[in-house]
Design a protein around this motif. Structure first.
Motif, PDB file in Angstrom:
ATOM      1  N   ALA A 262      68.087  90.440  24.631  1.00 28.71           N
ATOM      2  CA  ALA A 262      67.730  89.283  23.893  1.00 28.71           C
ATOM      3  C   ALA A 262      68.751  88.462  23.296  1.00 28.71           C
ATOM      4  O   ALA A 262      68.854  87.169  23.602  1.00 28.71           O
ATOM      5  N   THR A 263      69.948  89.074  23.172  1.00 30.77           N
ATOM      6  CA  THR A 263      71.090  88.598  22.861  1.00 30.77           C
ATOM      7  C   THR A 263      71.744  88.000  24.044  1.00 30.77           C
ATOM      8  O   THR A 263      72.161  86.635  23.737  1.00 30.77           O
ATOM      9  N   ILE A 264      71.634  88.666  25.017  1.00 33.48           N
ATOM     10  CA  ILE A 264      72.439  88.013  26.034  1.00 33.48           C
ATOM     11  C   ILE A 264      71.748  86.682  26.759  1.00 33.48           C
ATOM     12  O   ILE A 264      72.318  85.761  26.958  1.00 33.48           O
ATOM     13  N   LEU A 265      70.518  86.712  26.628  1.00 30.50           N
ATOM     14  CA  LEU A 265      69.660  85.583  27.285  1.00 30.50           C
ATOM     15  C   LEU A 265      69.810  84.340  26.122  1.00 30.50           C
ATOM     16  O   LEU A 265      70.128  83.246  26.512  1.00 30.50           O
ATOM     17  N   VAL A 266      69.800  84.635  24.864  1.00 31.25           N
ATOM     18  CA  VAL A 266      69.963  83.595  23.769  1.00 31.25           C
ATOM     19  C   VAL A 266      71.629  82.972  24.122  1.00 31.25           C
ATOM     20  O   VAL A 266      71.927  82.012  23.907  1.00 31.25           O
ATOM     21  N   ALA A 267      72.391  83.918  24.271  1.00 30.11           N
ATOM     22  CA  ALA A 267      73.951  83.354  24.651  1.00 30.11           C
ATOM     23  C   ALA A 267      74.052  82.636  25.786  1.00 30.11           C
ATOM     24  O   ALA A 267      75.010  81.940  25.739  1.00 30.11           O
ATOM     25  N   THR A 268      73.188  82.908  26.924  1.00 27.93           N
ATOM     26  CA  THR A 268      73.415  82.174  28.039  1.00 27.93           C
ATOM     27  C   THR A 268      72.734  81.099  28.438  1.00 27.93           C
ATOM     28  O   THR A 268      73.339  79.921  29.010  1.00 27.93           O
ATOM     29  N   VAL A 269      71.578  80.937  27.747  1.00 33.95           N
ATOM     30  CA  VAL A 269      70.782  79.575  27.849  1.00 33.95           C
ATOM     31  C   VAL A 269      71.402  78.331  27.529  1.00 33.95           C
ATOM     32  O   VAL A 269      71.343  77.215  28.183  1.00 33.95           O
ATOM     33  N   PRO A 270      72.174  78.442  26.359  1.00 37.97           N
ATOM     34  CA  PRO A 270      72.919  76.904  26.047  1.00 37.97           C
ATOM     35  C   PRO A 270      73.554  76.162  27.020  1.00 37.97           C
ATOM     36  O   PRO A 270      73.639  75.050  27.360  1.00 37.97           O
ATOM     37  N   ILE A 271      74.513  77.271  27.786  1.00 34.49           N
ATOM     38  CA  ILE A 271      75.646  76.621  28.712  1.00 34.49           C
ATOM     39  C   ILE A 271      74.508  76.352  29.901  1.00 34.49           C
ATOM     40  O   ILE A 271      75.032  75.114  30.557  1.00 34.49           O
ATOM     41  N   MET A 272      73.441  76.940  30.097  1.00 30.44           N
ATOM     42  CA  MET A 272      72.776  76.557  31.210  1.00 30.44           C
ATOM     43  C   MET A 272      72.065  75.252  31.152  1.00 30.44           C
ATOM     44  O   MET A 272      71.679  74.564  32.070  1.00 30.44           O
ATOM     45  N   LEU A 273      71.429  74.893  29.787  1.00 29.88           N
ATOM     46  CA  LEU A 273      70.728  73.805  29.555  1.00 29.88           C
ATOM     47  C   LEU A 273      71.686  72.598  29.725  1.00 29.88           C
ATOM     48  O   LEU A 273      70.937  71.305  30.034  1.00 29.88           O
ATOM     49  N   ILE A 274      72.839  72.673  29.966  1.00 27.14           N
ATOM     50  CA  ILE A 274      73.676  71.204  30.209  1.00 27.14           C
ATOM     51  C   ILE A 274      73.737  70.700  31.603  1.00 27.14           C
ATOM     52  O   ILE A 274      73.489  69.785  31.766  1.00 27.14           O
ATOM     53  N   TYR A 275      73.479  71.736  32.388  1.00 28.48           N
ATOM     54  CA  TYR A 275      73.626  71.516  33.961  1.00 28.48           C
ATOM     55  C   TYR A 275      72.773  70.588  34.378  1.00 28.48           C
ATOM     56  O   TYR A 275      72.980  69.626  35.155  1.00 28.48           O
ATOM     57  N   PRO A 276      71.473  70.568  34.265  1.00 30.38           N
ATOM     58  CA  PRO A 276      70.523  69.487  34.586  1.00 30.38           C
ATOM     59  C   PRO A 276      70.956  67.995  34.534  1.00 30.38           C
ATOM     60  O   PRO A 276      70.533  67.315  35.058  1.00 30.38           O
ATOM     61  N   PHE A 277      71.615  67.778  33.116  1.00 33.39           N
ATOM     62  CA  PHE A 277      71.666  66.565  32.726  1.00 33.39           C
ATOM     63  C   PHE A 277      73.012  66.075  33.566  1.00 33.39           C
ATOM     64  O   PHE A 277      73.147  64.876  33.491  1.00 33.39           O
ATOM     65  N   ILE A 278      73.784  66.886  34.045  1.00 34.96           N
ATOM     66  CA  ILE A 278      74.967  66.356  34.699  1.00 34.96           C
ATOM     67  C   ILE A 278      74.991  66.805  36.206  1.00 34.96           C
ATOM     68  O   ILE A 278      76.060  66.608  37.012  1.00 34.96           O
ATOM     69  N   GLN A 279      73.845  67.279  36.664  1.00 35.73           N
ATOM     70  CA  GLN A 279      73.876  67.751  38.090  1.00 35.73           C
ATOM     71  C   GLN A 279      74.244  66.642  39.215  1.00 35.73           C
ATOM     72  O   GLN A 279      75.055  66.937  40.141  1.00 35.73           O
ATOM     73  N   LYS A 280      73.748  65.270  38.976  1.00 35.57           N
ATOM     74  CA  LYS A 280      74.149  64.325  40.123  1.00 35.57           C
ATOM     75  C   LYS A 280      75.566  64.034  40.074  1.00 35.57           C
ATOM     76  O   LYS A 280      76.323  64.079  41.102  1.00 35.57           O
ATOM     77  N   HIS A 281      76.468  64.000  38.956  1.00 33.03           N
ATOM     78  CA  HIS A 281      77.626  63.712  38.767  1.00 33.03           C
ATOM     79  C   HIS A 281      78.347  65.005  39.171  1.00 33.03           C
ATOM     80  O   HIS A 281      79.577  64.975  39.898  1.00 33.03           O
ATOM     81  N   PHE A 282      77.856  66.274  38.906  1.00 36.89           N
ATOM     82  CA  PHE A 282      78.680  67.432  39.281  1.00 36.89           C
ATOM     83  C   PHE A 282      78.930  67.490  40.774  1.00 36.89           C
ATOM     84  O   PHE A 282      79.746  68.005  41.321  1.00 36.89           O
ATOM     85  N   ILE A 283      77.707  67.341  41.427  1.00 36.42           N
ATOM     86  CA  ILE A 283      77.747  67.538  42.998  1.00 36.42           C
ATOM     87  C   ILE A 283      78.378  66.469  43.558  1.00 36.42           C
ATOM     88  O   ILE A 283      79.018  66.730  44.398  1.00 36.42           O
ATOM     89  N   LYS A 284      78.375  65.181  43.012  1.00 38.03           N
ATOM     90  CA  LYS A 284      79.440  64.212  43.511  1.00 38.03           C
ATOM     91  C   LYS A 284      80.814  64.584  43.279  1.00 38.03           C
ATOM     92  O   LYS A 284      81.704  64.505  44.387  1.00 38.03           O
TER      93      LYS A 284
END
Length: 293
Positions: A262-284
């Protein structure tokens, strides 16, 4: 007009899809196992019944993690380090990459040589430790920010992008009386948004996941970032902070393995949530080097 593919091209595409799908599955399965275990009952974990789907759905592990003040203290430290460190990283990267991208800069080749030299021959651990100690940064968050204030590799990526921007735009701006700072902030940076977003993500993920520097420079529990907290919990089996609330939460169905997951998942999720918002610029940004000469 759609171009008809040959049998060989179709076979190649099919094999690519199958191979990439298999690789995605290999990466995803461990994460699904951790998530399933964190939502499973203690009895299911003890008897190794959990695979990639929760068994006897249970959220008590998360309740106990949320009650753990040591976890949230480390979480706050990681956020501070990530925000301050990434801001400093991007500032130094931009102010070094932009002038170095100008062919008319005096001493440009010398500076580039010195910068690349530091990338090839990095300082060993013990001298780095004594430098940090001599500046009084031990047991401070600055020990986790200042030594990694600039990534030469990322700076070279930014430098390459700046160098490929149309010089005609800058010349026209100079003719109109715009200063170099104005050109940088009003022309170069807006045009460089893809690479800036990409490097920001690289830096942020690096700070969020970094535990080795904290392991060396931080000894105070109150200053432990999240990854060092996880290291202490998983590698050293230290569950004392989590179990400090055992009297208040004795009725919860928790286990050491479930708490870790549970601790690992809670620690991992925040940084994963950022990617969808910047996916377009990240791929470019990641592809720009392949389409610009």
């Amino acid at each position: 007009m759609k171009i008809k593919q040959t049998f060989g091209e179709n076979l190649f595409d099919t094999m690519n899809v199958l191979f990439l799908g298999l690789m995605c599955l290999v990466v995803l399965v461990p994460f699904l196992h951790i998530a399933a275990g964190s939502f499973s009952s203690t009895n299911a974990l003890i008897h190794s019944q959990v695979k990639v789907w929760p068994v006897h759905f249970n959220v008590d592990n998360y309740i106990k993690v949320m009650q753990n003040m040591a976890f949230w203290s480390s979480f706050k430290i990681s956020i501070i380090i990530t925000v301050l460190g990434t801001a400093l990283n991007m500032f130094l990267t931009v102010i070094m990459a932009y002038p170095l991208s100008k062919a008319g800069l005096k001493g440009r080749k010398f500076f580039m040589l010195m910068i690349i030299f530091t990338m090839i021959f990095s300082a060993p651990l013990i001298p780095s430790y004594f430098v940090v100690k001599s500046f009084g940064m031990l047991n401070t968050i600055w020990a986790l920010i200042i030594p990694s204030a600039l990534s030469v590799f990322n700076m070279i990526l930014c430098y390459t992008f700046f160098r490929n921007l149309p010089e005609e735009l800058f010349e026209a701006a100079r003719v109109d009386g715009m200063s170099e700072y104005g050109i940088l902030f009003r022309i170069a940076l807006p045009l460089s948004l893809p690479i800036l977003v990409t490097l920001t993500l690289y830096y942020a993920v690096g700070h969020w996941n970094n535990y080795s520097a904290a392991l060396i420079y931080i000894t105070k529990p109150a200053l432990r970032p999240l990854q060092l907290y996880l290291y202490s919990m998983i590698a050293q089996g230290n569950l004392g902070d989590v179990n400090s609330t055992v009297n208040e939460l004795a009725t919860l169905d928790t286990s050491p393995e479930g708490l870790k997951m549970a601790t690992i998942l809670v620690a991992t999720v925040p940084i994963m949530l950022i990617y969808p918002f910047i996916q377009k610029h990240f791929i470019k940004g990641t592809l720009v080097g392949s389409v610009k000469g």
